[in-house]
Write a protein that holds these residues in place. Structure first.
Motif, PDB file in Angstrom:
ATOM      1  N   ASP A 180      -7.999  91.990 101.600  1.00  0.00           N
ATOM      2  CA  ASP A 180      -6.917  91.193 102.185  1.00  0.00           C
ATOM      3  C   ASP A 180      -7.423  89.760 102.372  1.00  0.00           C
ATOM      4  O   ASP A 180      -8.022  89.426 103.395  1.00  0.00           O
ATOM      5  N   LYS A 181      -7.149  88.915 101.388  1.00  0.00           N
ATOM      6  CA  LYS A 181      -7.675  87.547 101.437  1.00  0.00           C
ATOM      7  C   LYS A 181      -6.944  86.687 102.457  1.00  0.00           C
ATOM      8  O   LYS A 181      -7.514  85.730 102.987  1.00  0.00           O
ATOM      9  N   ALA A 182      -5.704  87.014 102.751  1.00  0.00           N
ATOM     10  CA  ALA A 182      -4.983  86.287 103.797  1.00  0.00           C
ATOM     11  C   ALA A 182      -5.688  86.480 105.139  1.00  0.00           C
ATOM     12  O   ALA A 182      -5.813  85.535 105.942  1.00  0.00           O
ATOM     13  N   LYS A 183      -6.171  87.679 105.379  1.00  0.00           N
ATOM     14  CA  LYS A 183      -6.893  87.954 106.617  1.00  0.00           C
ATOM     15  C   LYS A 183      -8.225  87.217 106.647  1.00  0.00           C
ATOM     16  O   LYS A 183      -8.644  86.712 107.689  1.00  0.00           O
ATOM     17  N   VAL A 184      -8.886  87.139 105.481  1.00  0.00           N
ATOM     18  CA  VAL A 184     -10.141  86.387 105.417  1.00  0.00           C
ATOM     19  C   VAL A 184      -9.880  84.914 105.713  1.00  0.00           C
ATOM     20  O   VAL A 184     -10.648  84.257 106.431  1.00  0.00           O
ATOM     21  N   ARG A 185      -8.790  84.387 105.176  1.00  0.00           N
ATOM     22  CA  ARG A 185      -8.439  82.980 105.453  1.00  0.00           C
ATOM     23  C   ARG A 185      -8.250  82.752 106.949  1.00  0.00           C
ATOM     24  O   ARG A 185      -8.661  81.722 107.481  1.00  0.00           O
ATOM     25  N   GLU A 186      -7.626  83.711 107.621  1.00  0.00           N
ATOM     26  CA  GLU A 186      -7.449  83.592 109.068  1.00  0.00           C
ATOM     27  C   GLU A 186      -8.808  83.518 109.751  1.00  0.00           C
ATOM     28  O   GLU A 186      -9.009  82.741 110.695  1.00  0.00           O
ATOM     29  N   GLY A 187      -9.748  84.317 109.270  1.00  0.00           N
ATOM     30  CA  GLY A 187     -11.091  84.289 109.835  1.00  0.00           C
ATOM     31  C   GLY A 187     -11.797  82.970 109.581  1.00  0.00           C
ATOM     32  O   GLY A 187     -12.528  82.467 110.442  1.00  0.00           O
TER      33      GLY A 187
ATOM     34  N   GLY B 227     -17.859  92.540 101.452  1.00  0.00           N
ATOM     35  CA  GLY B 227     -16.446  92.823 101.233  1.00  0.00           C
ATOM     36  C   GLY B 227     -15.932  92.419  99.863  1.00  0.00           C
ATOM     37  O   GLY B 227     -14.824  92.798  99.483  1.00  0.00           O
ATOM     38  N   PHE B 228     -16.728  91.655  99.110  1.00  0.00           N
ATOM     39  CA  PHE B 228     -16.347  91.214  97.770  1.00  0.00           C
ATOM     40  C   PHE B 228     -17.149  92.021  96.749  1.00  0.00           C
ATOM     41  O   PHE B 228     -18.381  91.992  96.751  1.00  0.00           O
ATOM     42  N   ALA B 229     -16.453  92.737  95.858  1.00  0.00           N
ATOM     43  CA  ALA B 229     -17.139  93.531  94.841  1.00  0.00           C
ATOM     44  C   ALA B 229     -18.013  92.627  93.965  1.00  0.00           C
ATOM     45  O   ALA B 229     -17.634  91.480  93.697  1.00  0.00           O
TER      46      ALA B 229
ATOM     47  N   PRO C  18     -14.003  91.602 105.732  1.00  0.00           N
ATOM     48  CA  PRO C  18     -15.167  90.932 106.308  1.00  0.00           C
ATOM     49  C   PRO C  18     -14.781  89.866 107.325  1.00  0.00           C
ATOM     50  O   PRO C  18     -13.678  89.308 107.281  1.00  0.00           O
ATOM     51  N   ASP C  19     -15.704  89.579 108.238  1.00  0.00           N
ATOM     52  CA  ASP C  19     -15.559  88.490 109.195  1.00  0.00           C
ATOM     53  C   ASP C  19     -16.484  87.362 108.723  1.00  0.00           C
ATOM     54  O   ASP C  19     -17.697  87.565 108.639  1.00  0.00           O
ATOM     55  N   PRO C  20     -15.945  86.185 108.397  1.00  0.00           N
ATOM     56  CA  PRO C  20     -16.785  85.087 107.931  1.00  0.00           C
ATOM     57  C   PRO C  20     -17.917  84.714 108.887  1.00  0.00           C
ATOM     58  O   PRO C  20     -18.915  84.131 108.465  1.00  0.00           O
ATOM     59  N   ALA C  21     -17.780  85.063 110.142  1.00  0.00           N
ATOM     60  CA  ALA C  21     -18.840  84.773 111.110  1.00  0.00           C
ATOM     61  C   ALA C  21     -20.117  85.535 110.783  1.00  0.00           C
ATOM     62  O   ALA C  21     -21.195  85.174 111.279  1.00  0.00           O
ATOM     63  N   ASP C  22     -20.015  86.567 109.945  1.00  0.00           N
ATOM     64  CA  ASP C  22     -21.187  87.370 109.589  1.00  0.00           C
ATOM     65  C   ASP C  22     -21.877  86.903 108.313  1.00  0.00           C
ATOM     66  O   ASP C  22     -22.946  87.409 107.958  1.00  0.00           O
ATOM     67  N   TYR C  23     -21.274  85.968 107.596  1.00  0.00           N
ATOM     68  CA  TYR C  23     -21.805  85.579 106.289  1.00  0.00           C
ATOM     69  C   TYR C  23     -23.211  84.995 106.376  1.00  0.00           C
ATOM     70  O   TYR C  23     -24.082  85.298 105.552  1.00  0.00           O
ATOM     71  N   ALA C  24     -23.450  84.103 107.332  1.00  0.00           N
ATOM     72  CA  ALA C  24     -24.741  83.424 107.402  1.00  0.00           C
ATOM     73  C   ALA C  24     -25.881  84.392 107.678  1.00  0.00           C
ATOM     74  O   ALA C  24     -26.995  84.211 107.171  1.00  0.00           O
ATOM     75  N   SER C  25     -25.617  85.429 108.463  1.00  0.00           N
ATOM     76  CA  SER C  25     -26.675  86.401 108.744  1.00  0.00           C
ATOM     77  C   SER C  25     -27.019  87.207 107.495  1.00  0.00           C
ATOM     78  O   SER C  25     -28.180  87.596 107.299  1.00  0.00           O
ATOM     79  N   ASP C  26     -26.029  87.462 106.642  1.00  0.00           N
ATOM     80  CA  ASP C  26     -26.313  88.127 105.367  1.00  0.00           C
ATOM     81  C   ASP C  26     -27.194  87.245 104.484  1.00  0.00           C
ATOM     82  O   ASP C  26     -28.134  87.722 103.842  1.00  0.00           O
ATOM     83  N   LEU C  27     -26.886  85.949 104.453  1.00  0.00           N
ATOM     84  CA  LEU C  27     -27.701  85.025 103.663  1.00  0.00           C
ATOM     85  C   LEU C  27     -29.115  84.968 104.212  1.00  0.00           C
ATOM     86  O   LEU C  27     -30.090  84.972 103.438  1.00  0.00           O
ATOM     87  N   ALA C  28     -29.258  84.929 105.524  1.00  0.00           N
ATOM     88  CA  ALA C  28     -30.595  84.901 106.132  1.00  0.00           C
ATOM     89  C   ALA C  28     -31.382  86.155 105.757  1.00  0.00           C
ATOM     90  O   ALA C  28     -32.576  86.081 105.431  1.00  0.00           O
ATOM     91  N   ALA C  29     -30.725  87.304 105.788  1.00  0.00           N
ATOM     92  CA  ALA C  29     -31.393  88.554 105.437  1.00  0.00           C
ATOM     93  C   ALA C  29     -31.824  88.549 103.969  1.00  0.00           C
ATOM     94  O   ALA C  29     -32.912  89.036 103.623  1.00  0.00           O
TER      95      ALA C  29
END
Length: 277
Positions: free
Chosen positions: A193-200, A64-66, A75-86
């Motif tokens: 929408d960074k406010a939405k990311v903060r909520e996540g 989600g970040f260019a 993006p949903d922050p819950a998905d970040y770690a799986s991207d790093l693992a990949a």
């Protein structure tokens, strides 16, 4: 003597959401950097240049970040770690050292919890990652509450004067060029929408330190004494609760010590990594 720049390459890893953009610089043990909400892979320019002669440095842009692919709805922050693992699997690293700043702490801490045998060292910069901040406050939340009220007022004053909270007024005054660069990198996220990311991020920060009593990954928490985004006193509190934790305060730094006080930050990380070999 002729200077030769470390080898550098760029790539895009295909993921279910689209492409994850990454850069690889240098050679040696793998050292990966996860940026914060106001950044992308470029945030680590001072770290990659410093560590690439001795480490294989990998910086990437979170989903989600260019220049990684945009995501409908963000993006949903819950998905970040799986991207790093990949990404780690894609680059075929047998083990890694991880550095996460602010939002990036969610990424690296969750990866380390899930794959502790692969993580030689973990650095959390101005972040408690998925640990609940209030629950991590030894006072039961009262000190955190007072800090949050004061920090909110300071951040609002800064914003009214065009100052990005991730650096803060004092750091911007000391280093206006760095503040300009930080703000410029931040705008590369475009319409995200960074406010939405903060909520996540708030939604997924539900762990407690009691869950990490068996977490034996060597962990360094670095905090800035002038931070108005992350309460610096939590770094030492969390480090004390971890089996292999330590903390260091950089007094004259805001939320981005890696960016504002790069030489000090790099020295701390370098010494920490050397102790884990």
């Amino acid at each position: 003597m002729t200077y030769k720049a470390p080898a550098r390459s760029v790539g895009r890893l295909q993921r279910p959401f689209g492409d994850l953009y990454y850069e690889v610089s240098g050679s040696g043990p793998a050292l990966l950097f996860a940026h914060g909400l106001g950044g992308n892979h470029l945030s680590w320019w001072q770290q990659v240049a410093h560590f690439a002669p001795h480490y294989t440095c990998v910086s990437f842009a979170h989903r989600g970040f260019a220049p990684s692919s945009a995501i409908d709805g963000g993006p949903d922050p819950a998905d970040y770690a799986s991207d790093l693992a990949a990404l780690i699997d894609h680059l075929k690293f047998p083990n890694v050292r991880l550095v996460g700043q602010s939002m990036g702490g969610w990424t690296v801490l969750e990866y380390a919890i899930t794959h502790p045998a692969k993580v030689k060292a973990l650095v959390l910069s101005s972040t408690s990652g998925t640990l609940d901040r209030r629950a991590s406050d030894p006072s039961g939340g009262s000190v955190y509450g007072a800090w949050a009220k004061d920090a909110e007022a300071k951040a609002a004053t800064g914003l009214a004067n065009g100052i990005h909270p991730a650096m803060g007024m004092a750091a911007a005054a000391r280093s206006p060029a760095l503040h300009l660069l930080y703000a410029s990198i931040d705008t590369m996220a475009g319409a995200l929408d960074k406010a939405k990311v903060r909520e996540g991020l708030r939604r997924t920060a539900r762990r407690t330190v009691t869950e990490l009593t068996d977490f034996r990954v060597p962990t360094l928490l670095i905090a800035g004494g002038e931070d108005v985004v992350f309460p610096s006193f939590l770094a030492s509190a969390i480090a004390a609760a971890l089996p292999c934790g330590e903390a260091h305060l950089i007094p004259h730094a805001g939320h981005s010590p890696y960016f504002e006080e790069a030489a000090t930050f790099n020295g701390l990380v370098e010494a920490f990594l050397a102790r884990q070999r």
